[in-house]
Design a protein around this motif. Structure first.
Motif, PDB file in Angstrom:
ATOM      1  N   ASN A  74      35.911  42.674  42.688  1.00  0.00           N
ATOM      2  CA  ASN A  74      36.284  41.583  43.587  1.00  0.00           C
ATOM      3  C   ASN A  74      35.088  41.036  44.356  1.00  0.00           C
ATOM      4  OD1 ASN A  74      38.938  41.485  42.831  1.00  0.00           O
ATOM      5  ND2 ASN A  74      39.778  41.866  44.862  1.00  0.00           N
TER       6      ASN A  74
ATOM      7  N   SER B  43      33.854  37.210  44.022  1.00  0.00           N
ATOM      8  CA  SER B  43      33.616  36.433  45.242  1.00  0.00           C
ATOM      9  C   SER B  43      32.240  35.770  45.218  1.00  0.00           C
ATOM     10  CB  SER B  43      33.740  37.327  46.473  1.00  0.00           C
ATOM     11  OG  SER B  43      35.036  37.878  46.579  1.00  0.00           O
TER      12      SER B  43
ATOM     13  N   CYS C 110      38.211  33.682  49.000  1.00  0.00           N
ATOM     14  CA  CYS C 110      37.822  35.094  48.980  1.00  0.00           C
ATOM     15  C   CYS C 110      37.636  35.567  50.413  1.00  0.00           C
ATOM     16  CB  CYS C 110      36.511  35.301  48.225  1.00  0.00           C
ATOM     17  SG  CYS C 110      36.565  34.797  46.501  1.00  0.00           S
TER      18      CYS C 110
ATOM     19  N   ALA D 168      40.504  35.701  53.411  1.00  0.00           N
ATOM     20  CA  ALA D 168      40.803  35.010  52.153  1.00  0.00           C
ATOM     21  C   ALA D 168      41.711  33.811  52.390  1.00  0.00           C
ATOM     22  CB  ALA D 168      41.443  35.982  51.163  1.00  0.00           C
TER      23      ALA D 168
ATOM     24  N   ALA E 163      37.628  43.615  49.673  1.00  0.00           N
ATOM     25  CA  ALA E 163      37.451  42.299  49.060  1.00  0.00           C
ATOM     26  C   ALA E 163      38.791  41.813  48.526  1.00  0.00           C
ATOM     27  CB  ALA E 163      36.424  42.362  47.933  1.00  0.00           C
TER      28      ALA E 163
ATOM     29  N   VAL F 278      40.820  38.354  46.816  1.00  0.00           N
ATOM     30  CA  VAL F 278      40.681  37.039  46.183  1.00  0.00           C
ATOM     31  C   VAL F 278      42.043  36.354  46.143  1.00  0.00           C
ATOM     32  CG1 VAL F 278      38.604  37.530  44.849  1.00  0.00           C
ATOM     33  CG2 VAL F 278      40.827  38.144  43.906  1.00  0.00           C
TER      34      VAL F 278
END
Length: 403
Positions: A166, A170, A253, A277, A395, A397
């Motif tokens: 991820n 990103s 992201c 995000a 992270a 998305v």
């Protein structure tokens, strides 16, 4: 800022040897978890894994390729090739200068390292395979893909444990959106099923003895998996101009750090990544329909992620469909986010939320709708995919369905 389209997908994992097989397995709730066969289990407590069953590199690669690439890099090349074929676009030299490869991996060439150590420390040999260093390096798959497709722009690997893919997605997204690149091949790969790594995870006491039961009462931990996922990102206007198929739009992201503990998750850090995000994508929480959760199946992670989702979405959390596809393809560590990004995009395309299989009964600490045991046809316009790593690195998305 340019809108970013996903124009190609590729994957290989325990559930399928390509995107179509993977998608069918997700929709049918078919598990890729089974007996661990590529590691001797006489001295392991763990006897199960989500391995790529019957994998033979000769089915995909020329002999010289498979000899030069560790298993994790082979997976990266296989998934990357499928994604590029699906995108229907091989850059010219001029276009290659405007193209990028960014892939994630948590561990890199572990099989090569394991074999080399076996030769040196156990068998007493004084030499190892001459190309051991380039096989071990985290960027091996990235470099192979750049050479194969003539990608001459930014090419590098990202390593942040279970958030590696991820984070890679990103970074690739930022390059395409900002105009730094006109095409990015991104995702993640991992081949972590070696004797030493299984023993290391056993030492953490987080491996499930039978299967992965995310968010369920009675869950006992993760099941290690392997494989790779790949996405092709392009500016939406350029993709439309060349008549490309748009699988989804990558719209945002969010990244954060817990800065608190190496192994224990912090719901505040996870919440901040989801909020980031949404902010990046210009989305209200009420616009999200589905979340592909990190959902490892450990008591601590699943309860923490549930609290984070409730903190971000408030009353809307109860209307979200949330599922963990790790219940089917296992935890592929640095490749997990890539496989789950493909799964999330397929959910948008098929309008089917994949299930959390192996779910037994509700846990009071996990009180959301986890799409238990069976896939669910439903309207899905916006979806998040969460990755939360050891070290407190998060992270998230966000994808939007493209008409």
């Amino acid at each position: 800022m340019r809108r970013v389209a996903v124009t190609g997908l590729g994957c290989i994992c325990s559930q399928g040897r390509d995107v179509d097989e993977f998608s069918q397995a997700l929709s049918s709730g078919t598990s890729g978890i089974g007996a661990l066969t590529i590691v001797p289990t006489e001295r392991t407590v763990c006897k199960v894994a989500a391995e790529v069953h019957g994998y033979d590199p000769d089915d995909w690669l020329m002999p010289q390729e498979s000899q030069r690439l560790d298993r994790f890099a082979q997976f990266a090349v296989i998934a990357g090739r499928e994604a590029m074929r699906a995108a229907g676009f091989v850059p010219s030299r001029e276009q290659g200068l405007r193209s990028a490869v960014v892939m994630g991996s948590g561990i890199g060439g572990l099989s090569t390292l394991d074999i080399g150590f076996q030769r040196l420390y156990v068998e007493g040999h004084n030499k190892v395979y001459p190309l051991s260093v380039p096989k071990v390096m985290l960027n091996a798959g990235v470099s192979a893909l750049s050479m194969q497709f003539g990608i001459l722009g930014p090419c590098y690997a990202v390593s942040s444990a279970c958030s590696s893919a991820n984070h890679a997605i990103s970074l690739a997204f930022a390059m395409v959106r900002s105009g730094q690149a006109d095409l990015a091949l991104t995702g993640g790969s991992e081949a972590c099923l070696t004797f030493g790594m299984v023993k290391a995870w056993e030492a953490l006491r987080v491996l499930a003895p039978d299967t992965c039961r995310p968010f369920s009462k009675g869950r006992q931990g993760i099941v290690l998996g392997e494989g790779a996922g790949a996405l092709i990102l392009e500016p939406l206007d350029l993709a439309l101009a060349r008549g490309a198929t748009i699988h989804a739009e990558l719209v945002g992201c969010g990244l954060s750090s817990d800065a608190s503990d190496l192994t224990l998750p912090d719901p505040d850090g996870a919440a901040r990544a989801m909020q980031a995000a949404l902010l990046d994508a210009g989305l209200a929480p009420e616009q999200v329909n589905y979340i592909n959760a990190h959902g490892t199946g450990t008591p601590a992670n699943d309860a923490s992620e549930t609290r984070a989702i409730r903190a971000v979405f408030g009353a809307h959390a109860g209307r979200l469909a949330v599922s963990s596809t790790k219940s089917m393809h296992g935890h592929a560590l640095g490749a997990a986010g890539a496989l789950e990004a493909v799964a999330t995009i397929q959910a948008l395309k098929t309008q089917i939320a994949p299930p959390t299989i192996n779910y037994l009964e509700p846990d009071p600490d996990c009180d959301l709708d986890y799409v238990a045991n069976q896939a669910r046809p439903m309207p899905i316009e916006v979806a998040l995919s969460n990755s939360f790593a050891f070290g407190g690195l998060n992270a998230v998305v966000a994808f939007r369905r493209y008409p």
